[in-house]
Structures are given as C-alpha cells and as structure tokens.
Design a protein around this motif. Structure first.
Motif, short mmCIF file in Angstrom:
data_model
loop_
_atom_site.label_atom_id
_atom_site.label_comp_id
_atom_site.label_asym_id
_atom_site.label_seq_id
_atom_site.Cartn_x
_atom_site.Cartn_y
_atom_site.Cartn_z
N CYS A 12 0.84 -1.20 0.00
CA CYS A 12 0.00 0.00 0.00
C CYS A 12 0.88 1.25 0.00
N CYS A 15 1.94 2.36 -3.37
CA CYS A 15 0.86 2.38 -4.37
C CYS A 15 0.93 3.61 -5.27
N ARG A 16 0.68 3.39 -6.56
CA ARG A 16 0.58 4.49 -7.53
C ARG A 16 -0.64 4.26 -8.43
N ARG A 17 -1.71 3.72 -7.83
CA ARG A 17 -2.88 3.37 -8.63
C ARG A 17 -3.70 4.58 -9.06
N CYS A 18 -3.53 5.71 -8.38
CA CYS A 18 -4.28 6.90 -8.82
C CYS A 18 -3.37 8.13 -8.74
N LEU A 20 -3.34 10.69 -6.98
CA LEU A 20 -3.00 11.31 -5.69
C LEU A 20 -1.58 10.96 -5.25
N CYS A 21 -1.01 9.92 -5.86
CA CYS A 21 0.37 9.55 -5.51
C CYS A 21 1.36 10.65 -5.90
N ARG A 24 1.41 13.40 -2.84
CA ARG A 24 1.44 13.01 -1.43
C ARG A 24 2.86 13.14 -0.85
N VAL A 85 -9.52 7.09 0.99
CA VAL A 85 -8.29 7.21 0.18
C VAL A 85 -7.11 7.43 1.12
N LYS A 86 -5.97 6.83 0.76
CA LYS A 86 -4.81 6.82 1.65
C LYS A 86 -3.83 7.97 1.37
N CYS A 87 -4.08 8.71 0.29
CA CYS A 87 -3.20 9.85 -0.03
C CYS A 87 -4.03 11.13 -0.05
N ALA A 102 -10.20 3.45 -6.90
CA ALA A 102 -8.82 2.92 -7.02
C ALA A 102 -8.28 2.50 -5.67
N CYS A 103 -8.66 3.25 -4.63
CA CYS A 103 -8.08 3.00 -3.31
C CYS A 103 -8.85 1.98 -2.48
N TRP A 106 -7.53 -1.40 -0.91
CA TRP A 106 -6.68 -1.39 0.29
C TRP A 106 -7.54 -1.44 1.55
S1 SF4 Z 1 -4.94 7.28 -2.92
FE1 SF4 Z 1 -4.92 5.06 -2.74
S2 SF4 Z 1 -5.05 4.31 -4.84
FE2 SF4 Z 1 -4.38 6.44 -4.93
S3 SF4 Z 1 -2.14 6.31 -4.95
FE3 SF4 Z 1 -2.79 6.60 -2.81
S4 SF4 Z 1 -2.88 4.52 -1.97
FE4 SF4 Z 1 -2.88 4.34 -4.21
#
Ligand code: SF4
Length: 198
Positions: A12, A15-18, A20-21, A24, A85-87, A102-103, A106
C-alpha cells in the motif's frame, strides 16, 4: 490467498494506482489495533496527516480523540482508524469517485483482516461510499445500518464539527450510542483499572 499485514502495508505504501500519488508526502495507511471490534473510517488525509503519515492528527483529530476517550475508545488500544483514500487530495478537496474506487481495495483488505463488528464512517464522503450513496449525514447520523453482517453508522466529520460547533452535542450522542451498542454486544470492553495494591 488472503493477504497478510506484512504483505499489505508495504504494498500500500508504494501504491501508484491513482493520481494522488503524485502530490502526497506519505501514504496514510491507518493506525490502531489490528484485532479491533470497531473501525473508524474517514474520507482522506489532510495536510497534517499527509506530513505525519497518520490519520486524524490535526485539530479535528484531537477532537476525535477526546470524543473517543469519553466512551473509552482509543486509537492505541481498541479501535482502528483508516480512510477511504490513503493519499491527500490536493487542497483538501473531496476524493474523486475514480480515486475512491482505485483506493478501496486497500481498505477492503484491511477490513477483511480486522473483521470489525462495527464500522463508524466519519463524515459524508465515507458514509456515502460505505453505507449508502444517498445517505443524508446531517439527518441519518447515529443510525445503525446492517451490511454484510457488520453494523455501520455515520457520524459528522470532526473537521465539520470544528466549523460548526453547534453540531458537537449531536455528534457526541452518536458516540454514546456507539458505546451503548458495544456494551450490548460485549465488544471493546472498557479497560479495567490497573491492579494497584501498594
Ligand atoms: S490514494 Fe490510494 S489508490 Fe491512490 S495512490 Fe494513494 S494509496 Fe494508491
């Protein structure tokens, strides 16, 4: 095969799925007891959370900790706190639907490892995503909904309570209802006083 915490947390945090990475500082994975009966879920990290890598650590977080303490809940002992969302969304905007989708895997993985009995959604965005899309948080906060064997309740977001302090008593009622429900179900027991005979 089910993911373990040892797999989940480092994956996690990379993560670069969206998108927001891109902006952050830290992935805010979540904090608390990984065997908790209760999870609290907000919408996403703000500025302080992004800098410190922990959810709900600014003024809103301090208010949350006080309300938790009043009903014998504590992020270090008997609950787990995470976000949709984690970011951090830039300028604290709401996370977009695509970012939430996307998040979500997790969070799903965290829920399936913790297996909480009760989930409390902190604020409109989390309640709409996890409880029902048309929830009216100002009217339906404090109500328990049952979904997939888990009791879910929405309450007002601590940051919203800082902006509108007149809503604090109503939100605190939600925490009292939560404690009552925990006691009914014999969950998250109040810690007994430390044994002290000297
Ligand atoms: S918000 Fe979630 S899905 Fe998007 S980059 Fe951060 S951890 Fe990954």
């Amino acid at each position: 095969m089910k993911m373990t915490w040892e797999d989940l947390e480092p994956a996690c945090k990379e993560c670069r799925r969206c998108g927001l990475c891109e902006t952050r500082t830290n992935v805010v994975f979540g904090v608390g007891n990984r065997n908790a009966d209760v999870m609290f879920i907000g919408e996403g990290p703000g500025e302080n959370e992004d800098l410190q890598g922990e959810p709900f650590v600014g003024r809103g977080g301090q208010l949350l900790d006080k309300m938790l303490a009043a009903v014998d809940l504590d992020r270090n002992t008997n609950i787990f706190i995470a976000n949709i969302v984690k970011c951090r969304p830039p300028k604290n905007r709401d996370p977009e639907p695509g970012e939430q989708e996307a998040c979500l895997p997790w969070l799903r993985a965290q829920v399936s490892l913790i297996r909480p009995k009760i989930i409390v959604c902190l604020g409109r965005v989390a309640a709409m995503k996890l409880i029902k899309p048309d929830i009216k948080i100002t009217k339906e906060h404090g109500i328990f909904f049952e979904k997939g064997g888990v009791l879910m309740m929405g309450t007002l977001h601590p940051a919203a309570l800082l902006r509108n302090p007149h809503n604090k008593p109503g939100a605190f009622e939600d925490f009292l209802k939560l404690r009552k429900k925990l006691d009914e179900l014999q969950l998250a027991p109040v810690e007994s006083e430390p044994f002290d005979c000297f």
